[in-house]
Design a protein around this motif. Structure first.
Motif, PDB file in Angstrom:
ATOM      1  N   ARG A  92       8.778  41.331 -78.127  1.00 27.82           N
ATOM      2  CA  ARG A  92       9.931  41.736 -77.325  1.00 27.82           C
ATOM      3  C   ARG A  92       9.567  41.836 -75.845  1.00 27.82           C
ATOM      4  NH1 ARG A  92      14.687  44.161 -78.702  1.00 27.82           N
ATOM      5  NH2 ARG A  92      13.947  44.373 -80.845  1.00 27.82           N
ATOM      6  N   SER A  93       8.356  42.289 -75.561  1.00 28.92           N
ATOM      7  CA  SER A  93       7.943  42.468 -74.173  1.00 28.92           C
ATOM      8  C   SER A  93       7.801  41.150 -73.419  1.00 28.92           C
ATOM      9  CB  SER A  93       6.597  43.218 -74.126  1.00 28.92           C
ATOM     10  OG  SER A  93       5.596  42.471 -74.799  1.00 28.92           O
ATOM     11  N   LEU A  94       7.699  40.038 -74.155  1.00 31.10           N
ATOM     12  CA  LEU A  94       7.516  38.732 -73.517  1.00 31.10           C
ATOM     13  C   LEU A  94       8.800  37.920 -73.410  1.00 31.10           C
ATOM     14  CD1 LEU A  94       4.163  37.191 -74.850  1.00 31.10           C
ATOM     15  CD2 LEU A  94       4.673  38.044 -72.561  1.00 31.10           C
ATOM     16  N   ARG A  95       9.871  38.382 -74.029  1.00 28.99           N
ATOM     17  CA  ARG A  95      11.067  37.547 -74.130  1.00 28.99           C
ATOM     18  C   ARG A  95      11.674  37.226 -72.771  1.00 28.99           C
ATOM     19  NH1 ARG A  95      13.676  40.423 -79.570  1.00 28.99           N
ATOM     20  NH2 ARG A  95      11.954  39.783 -80.942  1.00 28.99           N
ATOM     21  N   LEU A  96      11.723  38.196 -71.878  1.00 27.93           N
ATOM     22  CA  LEU A  96      12.255  37.922 -70.546  1.00 27.93           C
ATOM     23  C   LEU A  96      11.351  36.931 -69.821  1.00 27.93           C
ATOM     24  CD1 LEU A  96      14.307  38.403 -68.331  1.00 27.93           C
ATOM     25  CD2 LEU A  96      12.982  40.415 -67.611  1.00 27.93           C
ATOM     26  N   GLY A  97      10.047  37.086 -69.970  1.00 31.40           N
ATOM     27  CA  GLY A  97       9.113  36.157 -69.350  1.00 31.40           C
ATOM     28  C   GLY A  97       9.281  34.738 -69.870  1.00 31.40           C
ATOM     29  N   VAL A  98       9.537  34.593 -71.178  1.00 26.88           N
ATOM     30  CA  VAL A  98       9.752  33.268 -71.766  1.00 26.88           C
ATOM     31  C   VAL A  98      11.045  32.652 -71.223  1.00 26.88           C
ATOM     32  CG1 VAL A  98      10.220  32.029 -73.909  1.00 26.88           C
ATOM     33  CG2 VAL A  98       8.429  33.763 -73.846  1.00 26.88           C
ATOM     34  N   VAL A  99      12.070  33.473 -71.049  1.00 23.46           N
ATOM     35  CA  VAL A  99      13.338  32.977 -70.497  1.00 23.46           C
ATOM     36  C   VAL A  99      13.125  32.479 -69.064  1.00 23.46           C
ATOM     37  CG1 VAL A  99      15.647  33.654 -69.738  1.00 23.46           C
ATOM     38  CG2 VAL A  99      14.795  34.383 -71.981  1.00 23.46           C
ATOM     39  N   SER A 179      11.598  21.709 -55.956  1.00 24.15           N
ATOM     40  CA  SER A 179      10.929  21.467 -57.235  1.00 24.15           C
ATOM     41  C   SER A 179       9.494  21.970 -57.189  1.00 24.15           C
ATOM     42  CB  SER A 179      10.961  19.969 -57.568  1.00 24.15           C
ATOM     43  OG  SER A 179      10.313  19.717 -58.792  1.00 24.15           O
ATOM     44  N   GLY A 180       8.827  21.771 -56.038  1.00 21.91           N
ATOM     45  CA  GLY A 180       7.469  22.293 -55.887  1.00 21.91           C
ATOM     46  C   GLY A 180       7.431  23.805 -55.980  1.00 21.91           C
ATOM     47  N   LEU A 181       8.427  24.466 -55.394  1.00 27.63           N
ATOM     48  CA  LEU A 181       8.510  25.920 -55.497  1.00 27.63           C
ATOM     49  C   LEU A 181       8.697  26.346 -56.950  1.00 27.63           C
ATOM     50  CD1 LEU A 181       8.756  28.755 -54.286  1.00 27.63           C
ATOM     51  CD2 LEU A 181      11.198  28.286 -53.889  1.00 27.63           C
ATOM     52  N   CYS A 182       9.568  25.636 -57.667  1.00 32.19           N
ATOM     53  CA  CYS A 182       9.767  25.949 -59.087  1.00 32.19           C
ATOM     54  C   CYS A 182       8.494  25.689 -59.888  1.00 32.19           C
ATOM     55  CB  CYS A 182      10.917  25.115 -59.651  1.00 32.19           C
ATOM     56  SG  CYS A 182      12.545  25.647 -59.114  1.00 32.19           S
ATOM     57  N   TRP A 183       7.742  24.652 -59.505  1.00 30.10           N
ATOM     58  CA  TRP A 183       6.477  24.369 -60.181  1.00 30.10           C
ATOM     59  C   TRP A 183       5.525  25.542 -59.993  1.00 30.10           C
ATOM     60  CZ3 TRP A 183       3.585  19.036 -59.455  1.00 30.10           C
ATOM     61  CH2 TRP A 183       2.581  18.921 -60.434  1.00 30.10           C
ATOM     62  N   ALA A 184       5.485  26.098 -58.785  1.00 31.82           N
ATOM     63  CA  ALA A 184       4.628  27.258 -58.532  1.00 31.82           C
ATOM     64  C   ALA A 184       5.050  28.444 -59.407  1.00 31.82           C
ATOM     65  CB  ALA A 184       4.689  27.636 -57.056  1.00 31.82           C
ATOM     66  N   LEU A 185       6.363  28.709 -59.471  1.00 35.40           N
ATOM     67  CA  LEU A 185       6.860  29.803 -60.311  1.00 35.40           C
ATOM     68  C   LEU A 185       6.598  29.520 -61.782  1.00 35.40           C
ATOM     69  CD1 LEU A 185      10.274  30.459 -58.514  1.00 35.40           C
ATOM     70  CD2 LEU A 185       8.167  31.806 -58.341  1.00 35.40           C
ATOM     71  N   TYR A 186       6.711  28.258 -62.169  1.00 32.50           N
ATOM     72  CA  TYR A 186       6.441  27.844 -63.548  1.00 32.50           C
ATOM     73  C   TYR A 186       4.991  28.140 -63.929  1.00 32.50           C
ATOM     74  CZ  TYR A 186       5.065  24.299 -67.035  1.00 32.50           C
ATOM     75  OH  TYR A 186       4.522  23.631 -68.103  1.00 32.50           O
ATOM     76  N   ILE A 187       4.064  27.906 -62.997  1.00 28.67           N
ATOM     77  CA  ILE A 187       2.650  28.184 -63.266  1.00 28.67           C
ATOM     78  C   ILE A 187       2.434  29.676 -63.489  1.00 28.67           C
ATOM     79  CG2 ILE A 187       0.351  28.198 -62.221  1.00 28.67           C
ATOM     80  CD1 ILE A 187       1.141  25.570 -60.817  1.00 28.67           C
ATOM     81  N   LEU A 188       3.027  30.491 -62.613  1.00 27.63           N
ATOM     82  CA  LEU A 188       2.847  31.935 -62.729  1.00 27.63           C
ATOM     83  C   LEU A 188       3.497  32.473 -64.008  1.00 27.63           C
ATOM     84  CD1 LEU A 188       3.513  32.965 -59.020  1.00 27.63           C
ATOM     85  CD2 LEU A 188       1.314  32.607 -60.157  1.00 27.63           C
ATOM     86  N   ALA A 189       4.717  32.011 -64.294  1.00 26.72           N
ATOM     87  CA  ALA A 189       5.395  32.461 -65.509  1.00 26.72           C
ATOM     88  C   ALA A 189       4.675  31.946 -66.743  1.00 26.72           C
ATOM     89  CB  ALA A 189       6.853  31.987 -65.502  1.00 26.72           C
ATOM     90  N   ILE A 312      -3.248  36.357 -57.648  1.00 26.52           N
ATOM     91  CA  ILE A 312      -2.448  35.552 -58.577  1.00 26.52           C
ATOM     92  C   ILE A 312      -2.403  36.215 -59.935  1.00 26.52           C
ATOM     93  CG2 ILE A 312      -2.395  33.349 -59.811  1.00 26.52           C
ATOM     94  CD1 ILE A 312      -1.449  33.126 -57.009  1.00 26.52           C
ATOM     95  N   GLU A 313      -3.529  36.770 -60.358  1.00 20.69           N
ATOM     96  CA  GLU A 313      -3.586  37.379 -61.682  1.00 20.69           C
ATOM     97  C   GLU A 313      -2.589  38.522 -61.804  1.00 20.69           C
ATOM     98  OE1 GLU A 313      -6.609  34.856 -63.051  1.00 20.69           O
ATOM     99  OE2 GLU A 313      -5.533  36.411 -64.132  1.00 20.69           O
ATOM    100  N   ASP A 314      -2.363  39.241 -60.689  1.00 21.92           N
ATOM    101  CA  ASP A 314      -1.582  40.460 -60.765  1.00 21.92           C
ATOM    102  C   ASP A 314      -0.128  40.280 -60.348  1.00 21.92           C
ATOM    103  OD1 ASP A 314      -4.446  42.227 -59.434  1.00 21.92           O
ATOM    104  OD2 ASP A 314      -3.913  41.740 -61.503  1.00 21.92           O
ATOM    105  N   LEU A 315       0.261  39.050 -59.987  1.00 21.11           N
ATOM    106  CA  LEU A 315       1.637  38.846 -59.560  1.00 21.11           C
ATOM    107  C   LEU A 315       2.604  39.029 -60.716  1.00 21.11           C
ATOM    108  CD1 LEU A 315       1.557  35.789 -57.136  1.00 21.11           C
ATOM    109  CD2 LEU A 315       2.281  38.107 -56.604  1.00 21.11           C
ATOM    110  N   PRO A 316       3.665  39.808 -60.537  1.00 14.20           N
ATOM    111  CA  PRO A 316       4.660  39.955 -61.596  1.00 14.20           C
ATOM    112  C   PRO A 316       5.511  38.707 -61.704  1.00 14.20           C
ATOM    113  CG  PRO A 316       5.373  41.119 -59.636  1.00 14.20           C
ATOM    114  CD  PRO A 316       4.000  40.596 -59.335  1.00 14.20           C
ATOM    115  N   VAL A 317       5.965  38.402 -62.903  1.00 13.85           N
ATOM    116  CA  VAL A 317       6.831  37.233 -63.096  1.00 13.85           C
ATOM    117  C   VAL A 317       8.195  37.652 -63.612  1.00 13.85           C
ATOM    118  CG1 VAL A 317       4.920  35.665 -63.492  1.00 13.85           C
ATOM    119  CG2 VAL A 317       5.937  36.875 -65.428  1.00 13.85           C
ATOM    120  N   ALA A 318       8.409  38.883 -63.837  1.00 14.47           N
ATOM    121  CA  ALA A 318       9.700  39.345 -64.345  1.00 14.47           C
ATOM    122  C   ALA A 318      10.203  40.497 -63.504  1.00 14.47           C
ATOM    123  CB  ALA A 318       9.570  39.765 -65.794  1.00 14.47           C
TER     124      ALA A 318
END
Length: 318
Positions: A92-99, A179-189, A312-318
């Motif tokens: 459950r804790s990962l579902r928002l991150g997966v979305v 698209s490059g910005l989304c790629w960066a967010l995609y990597i973090l997520a 990078i390790e500590d950046l939140p994605v949600a």
């Protein structure tokens, strides 16, 4: 993902024989493994590029949004069949991150296809690659890393047309940057969810992406999107752009150090430009080839020298 080489003591044949293999035999095995990994990484690049090139041929029929949505939908089906991610429950804790991961994955594909529709594929990929390059350089304080950033900036500057040269469509450039910005967010997520779900994260992400973006594609392309002719080509594009390169990249990452894999991946803009020239007749100016070379040099240098940044390790994605 770097997979450490197995020691000779872990080899059942050498344990059974009570001796270790000669160093030359082990070196030869590692060399063959690295060669296979490099071949798989290059084949994945070529596969993605060919898929994108042939997708562009369908733009006049169903539009960039239509073919991007078709690729996402069919790619999701292929990954679900192969990986069967439902066998492992998503916490459950990962579902928002997966979305978030799935939406950024789909948006990245939709945006880069819009860029492909307006500017040459090689240039679009070169611009898009600055997204993950920025992720790798965030938080760095070393002068050498700032040098790689400077090379990327020089490359982008070279895309500004000189007097007498054709102007790149600014909307296409903007789509590639987005698209490059989304790629960066995609990597973090992706880093956030893959730590728990592994390869299942890709399948779940593609499914969410399909749920969100396939209706958009159907709304724009209409019935033409599900015609037998378009569906057959769409299956080939999804195979070349999603299922096949994903499998090849997994094989490559199991056999190559992360730096070597990143170095090979830095060639993707040149591969895309060559494919665009051979299949679509897209001709680039000397300065545009120079821009691609500078971005490739920045990506290669970053892959070989940059250190993982704690921020990078500590950046939140949600």
């Amino acid at each position: 993902m770097t997979i450490p080489a197995a020691s000779t003591d872990d080899n059942p044949r050498t344990r059974a024989a009570g001796r270790t293999e000669p160093a030359s035999a082990g070196d030869a095995t590692q060399s063959r493994s690295a060669l296979v990994g490099a071949g798989a990484a290059f084949a994945a690049m070529v596969s993605v590029t060919i898929g994108a090139t042939f997708a562009k041929l369908l733009f006049p029929v169903v539009g960039a949004v239509g073919i991007a949505g078709l690729r996402i939908g069919l790619g999701a089906v292929m990954l679900l069949v192969v990986l069967r991610p439902w066998r492992r429950r998503v916490p459950r804790s990962l579902r928002l991150g997966v979305v978030i991961y799935g939406i950024t994955l789909g948006l990245m594909n939709m945006l880069i296809y819009q860029a492909f529709a307006r500017i040459p594929i090689g240039l679009a990929v070169a611009i898009e690659v600055t997204g993950p390059l920025g992720v790798a350089l965030v938080g760095s304080r070393r002068m050498s890393d700032l040098g790689w950033l400077a090379l990327a900036v020089i490359g982008l500057t070279l895309l500004v047309p000189r007097v007498g040269e054709a102007v790149l469509d600014p909307v296409g450039v903007a789509f590639a940057l987005a698209s490059g910005l989304c790629w960066a967010l995609y990597i973090l997520a992706g880093k956030h969810v893959a730590a728990t779900l592994g390869s299942d994260a890709v399948a779940w992400g593609m499914l969410i992406s399909a749920v969100v973006f396939v209706p958009v594609a159907l709304g724009q392309a209409g019935p033409a999107l599900v015609s037998p002719h378009v569906l057959m080509i769409g299956i080939a594009i999804a195979l070349l752009s999603s299922a096949l390169p994903y499998s090849l990249e997994m094989k490559a990452m199991q056999r190559l150090p992360a730096a070597a894999f990143g170095l090979l991946a830095s060639a993707s803009p040149a591969v895309a430009a060559l494919s665009g020239f051979l299949v679509l007749g897209e001709r680039l100016t000397l300065s545009q080839w120079g821009a691609i070379a500078f971005v490739m040099a920045a990506s290669a240098g970053c892959a070989l020298t940059v250190r993982p940044a704690p921020v990078i390790e500590d950046l939140p994605v949600a």
